[in-house]
Design a protein around this motif. Structure first.
Motif, PDB file in Angstrom:
ATOM      1  N   ILE A 223      -1.066  -4.776  -3.563  1.00 39.95           N
ATOM      2  CA  ILE A 223      -0.309  -3.584  -3.709  1.00 39.95           C
ATOM      3  C   ILE A 223       0.276  -3.402  -2.555  1.00 39.95           C
ATOM      4  CG2 ILE A 223      -0.821  -1.086  -4.281  1.00 39.95           C
ATOM      5  CD1 ILE A 223      -3.024  -1.827  -6.246  1.00 39.95           C
ATOM      6  N   VAL A 224      -0.527  -3.462  -1.442  1.00 41.88           N
ATOM      7  CA  VAL A 224       0.063  -3.077  -0.224  1.00 41.88           C
ATOM      8  C   VAL A 224       1.479  -4.133   0.291  1.00 41.88           C
ATOM      9  CG1 VAL A 224       0.014  -2.725   2.319  1.00 41.88           C
ATOM     10  CG2 VAL A 224      -1.661  -1.770   0.672  1.00 41.88           C
ATOM     11  N   ALA A 225       0.819  -5.487   0.447  1.00 42.88           N
ATOM     12  CA  ALA A 225       1.737  -6.480   0.836  1.00 42.88           C
ATOM     13  C   ALA A 225       2.892  -6.751  -0.100  1.00 42.88           C
ATOM     14  CB  ALA A 225       0.868  -7.568   1.149  1.00 42.88           C
ATOM     15  N   CYS A 226       2.728  -6.710  -1.200  1.00 39.61           N
ATOM     16  CA  CYS A 226       3.888  -7.223  -2.207  1.00 39.61           C
ATOM     17  C   CYS A 226       4.322  -5.862  -2.671  1.00 39.61           C
ATOM     18  CB  CYS A 226       3.251  -8.018  -3.252  1.00 39.61           C
ATOM     19  SG  CYS A 226       2.404  -9.415  -2.792  1.00 39.61           S
ATOM     20  N   ASP A 227       3.969  -4.572  -2.810  1.00 41.50           N
ATOM     21  CA  ASP A 227       4.709  -3.724  -3.614  1.00 41.50           C
ATOM     22  C   ASP A 227       5.123  -2.431  -2.573  1.00 41.50           C
ATOM     23  OD1 ASP A 227       4.666  -5.074  -6.038  1.00 41.50           O
ATOM     24  OD2 ASP A 227       2.712  -4.363  -6.607  1.00 41.50           O
ATOM     25  N   ILE A 228       4.269  -2.210  -1.753  1.00 39.37           N
ATOM     26  CA  ILE A 228       4.791  -1.072  -0.937  1.00 39.37           C
ATOM     27  C   ILE A 228       5.541  -1.461   0.405  1.00 39.37           C
ATOM     28  CG2 ILE A 228       3.861   0.974   0.461  1.00 39.37           C
ATOM     29  CD1 ILE A 228       1.273   0.862  -1.026  1.00 39.37           C
ATOM     30  N   HIS A 229       4.721  -2.364   1.349  1.00 39.97           N
ATOM     31  CA  HIS A 229       5.386  -2.782   2.265  1.00 39.97           C
ATOM     32  C   HIS A 229       6.801  -3.269   2.236  1.00 39.97           C
ATOM     33  CE1 HIS A 229       5.936  -6.020   5.710  1.00 39.97           C
ATOM     34  NE2 HIS A 229       5.698  -4.819   6.395  1.00 39.97           N
ATOM     35  N   PRO A 230       7.051  -4.352   1.350  1.00 40.02           N
ATOM     36  CA  PRO A 230       8.377  -4.823   1.399  1.00 40.02           C
ATOM     37  C   PRO A 230       9.507  -3.710   1.408  1.00 40.02           C
ATOM     38  CG  PRO A 230       7.144  -6.174   0.277  1.00 40.02           C
ATOM     39  CD  PRO A 230       6.259  -4.970   0.346  1.00 40.02           C
ATOM     40  N   ILE A 231       9.334  -2.726   0.413  1.00 40.02           N
ATOM     41  CA  ILE A 231      10.336  -1.559   0.108  1.00 40.02           C
ATOM     42  C   ILE A 231      10.618  -0.822   1.322  1.00 40.02           C
ATOM     43  CG2 ILE A 231      11.079   0.010  -1.488  1.00 40.02           C
ATOM     44  CD1 ILE A 231       9.145  -1.156  -3.555  1.00 40.02           C
ATOM     45  N   GLN A 232       9.677  -0.556   2.024  1.00 38.89           N
ATOM     46  CA  GLN A 232       9.990   0.327   3.202  1.00 38.89           C
ATOM     47  C   GLN A 232       9.965  -0.228   4.627  1.00 38.89           C
ATOM     48  OE1 GLN A 232       5.977   1.464   4.881  1.00 38.89           O
ATOM     49  NE2 GLN A 232       6.953  -0.465   5.004  1.00 38.89           N
ATOM     50  N   ASN A 233      10.244  -1.561   4.457  1.00 42.67           N
ATOM     51  CA  ASN A 233      10.321  -2.419   5.736  1.00 42.67           C
ATOM     52  C   ASN A 233      11.846  -2.005   6.559  1.00 42.67           C
ATOM     53  OD1 ASN A 233      11.420  -5.339   6.821  1.00 42.67           O
ATOM     54  ND2 ASN A 233       9.126  -5.488   6.572  1.00 42.67           N
TER      55      ASN A 233
ATOM     56  N   GLY B  32       2.315   3.644  -4.247  1.00 45.91           N
ATOM     57  CA  GLY B  32       1.253   2.497  -3.951  1.00 45.91           C
ATOM     58  C   GLY B  32       0.122   3.056  -3.705  1.00 45.91           C
ATOM     59  N   LEU B  33      -0.114   4.313  -2.775  1.00 47.32           N
ATOM     60  CA  LEU B  33      -1.197   4.976  -2.411  1.00 47.32           C
ATOM     61  C   LEU B  33      -2.153   5.527  -3.541  1.00 47.32           C
ATOM     62  CD1 LEU B  33      -0.478   6.201   1.250  1.00 47.32           C
ATOM     63  CD2 LEU B  33      -1.561   4.102   0.661  1.00 47.32           C
ATOM     64  N   ALA B  34      -1.221   6.039  -4.318  1.00 44.55           N
ATOM     65  CA  ALA B  34      -1.959   6.749  -5.529  1.00 44.55           C
ATOM     66  C   ALA B  34      -2.337   5.641  -6.318  1.00 44.55           C
ATOM     67  CB  ALA B  34      -0.648   7.398  -6.414  1.00 44.55           C
ATOM     68  N   ALA B  35      -2.038   4.503  -6.646  1.00 41.35           N
ATOM     69  CA  ALA B  35      -2.700   3.490  -7.390  1.00 41.35           C
ATOM     70  C   ALA B  35      -3.930   2.916  -6.581  1.00 41.35           C
ATOM     71  CB  ALA B  35      -1.650   2.439  -7.553  1.00 41.35           C
ATOM     72  N   LEU B  36      -3.757   2.830  -5.453  1.00 41.54           N
ATOM     73  CA  LEU B  36      -4.916   2.425  -4.612  1.00 41.54           C
ATOM     74  C   LEU B  36      -6.171   3.559  -4.708  1.00 41.54           C
ATOM     75  CD1 LEU B  36      -3.348   0.717  -1.313  1.00 41.54           C
ATOM     76  CD2 LEU B  36      -4.945  -0.441  -3.090  1.00 41.54           C
ATOM     77  N   GLU B  37      -5.651   4.635  -4.495  1.00 44.88           N
ATOM     78  CA  GLU B  37      -6.784   5.778  -4.525  1.00 44.88           C
ATOM     79  C   GLU B  37      -7.538   5.679  -5.801  1.00 44.88           C
ATOM     80  OE1 GLU B  37      -9.395   8.768  -3.770  1.00 44.88           O
ATOM     81  OE2 GLU B  37      -7.829   7.885  -2.375  1.00 44.88           O
ATOM     82  N   ALA B  38      -6.695   5.690  -7.037  1.00 44.14           N
ATOM     83  CA  ALA B  38      -7.107   5.818  -8.349  1.00 44.14           C
ATOM     84  C   ALA B  38      -8.210   4.547  -8.555  1.00 44.14           C
ATOM     85  CB  ALA B  38      -6.139   5.623  -9.363  1.00 44.14           C
ATOM     86  N   ARG B  39      -7.888   3.337  -7.964  1.00 46.68           N
ATOM     87  CA  ARG B  39      -8.653   2.212  -8.221  1.00 46.68           C
ATOM     88  C   ARG B  39      -9.829   2.390  -7.395  1.00 46.68           C
ATOM     89  NH1 ARG B  39      -6.178  -3.551  -8.452  1.00 46.68           N
ATOM     90  NH2 ARG B  39      -8.544  -4.015  -8.757  1.00 46.68           N
ATOM     91  N   LEU B  40      -9.679   2.450  -6.103  1.00 48.84           N
ATOM     92  CA  LEU B  40     -10.889   2.580  -5.016  1.00 48.84           C
ATOM     93  C   LEU B  40     -11.764   3.672  -5.397  1.00 48.84           C
ATOM     94  CD1 LEU B  40      -8.709   1.901  -1.811  1.00 48.84           C
ATOM     95  CD2 LEU B  40     -10.401   0.342  -3.033  1.00 48.84           C
TER      96      LEU B  40
END
Length: 216
Positions: A102-112, A141-149
């Motif tokens: 979620i971080v390495a493939c979906d968040i980070h590349p877009i705000q690189n 991305g953080l919203a998705a991570l928060e929901a899952r975690l």
């Protein structure tokens, strides 16, 4: 495993992930800085090692150069399995990889940096719009991570159980990026709780950008 050389940049979240992994594994390494804003990653000697011209790259004596942070971390996991960064069971490994991606493939590349630079210099976008673009994708991305975690039973003190692993290595640097872009983090209490647990560990402390030789 002697003679490892990590080519990176103090603020690069991908290099930051690898530094944490090396620290957790107890592996010493030398650092070669490639200043991204000065385009040092485009120098011929570096592109000869990594044709993408991205950081990090890990030089391994007698073997060659590894690129892509997740590939580097997985290699470290396979060659020095203790302490583990992935769970022993297939479901757990898949879960941790999915959180990390979620971080390495979906968040980070877009705000690189290179993406945001393209928006500015090639597409003529103003800085406030660029910053808003980055914040949007970080928040999604953080919203998705928060929901899952928050809901998944496998979450413990860290993203998976009570020991840090691959997902935590990705999460912590991304939160550093989020703060640089002014993202409001209060909607993500589980994420922040896990970050605090990571921040208490020397392996994470020693990997922070402000502690690197090229820190500004």
């Amino acid at each position: 495993m002697d003679g490892l050389v990590l080519q990176g940049y103090f603020r690069s979240s991908a290099a930051w992930r690898v530094r944490i992994a090396l620290n957790l594994k107890g592996l010493g390494f030398a650092t070669v800085a490639r200043h991204l804003r000065k385009r040092e990653q485009a120098a011929p000697d570096y592109v000869a090692k990594n044709p993408q011209g991205l950081v990090p790259a890990l030089e391994v004596p007698g073997q060659g150069v590894l690129t892509q942070s997740l590939a580097i971390i997985e290699w470290l996991e396979e060659t020095k399995p203790l302490p583990p960064l992935l769970p022993a069971d297939p479901w757990g490994r898949a879960r941790v990889r999915s959180l990390a991606q979620i971080v390495a493939c979906d968040i980070h590349p877009i705000q690189n940096l290179r993406v945001l630079a393209y928006l500015k210099h090639e597409l003529g976008q103003e800085q406030p719009a660029i910053d808003a673009f980055a914040r949007h994708w970080i928040e999604a991305g953080l919203a998705a991570l928060e929901a899952r975690l928050a809901r998944e039973a496998e979450t413990g003190r860290f993203c998976h159980g009570d020991a840090p692993g691959l997902a935590d290595l990705c999460l912590v640097p991304q939160l550093g990026n989020a703060r640089r872009f002014g993202v409001e983090l209060s909607p993500y209490p589980t994420v922040l709780r896990i970050e605090a647990a990571c921040a208490a560990l020397p392996a994470f402390q020693d990997a922070t950008p402000d502690r690197q030789p090229d820190a500004e």
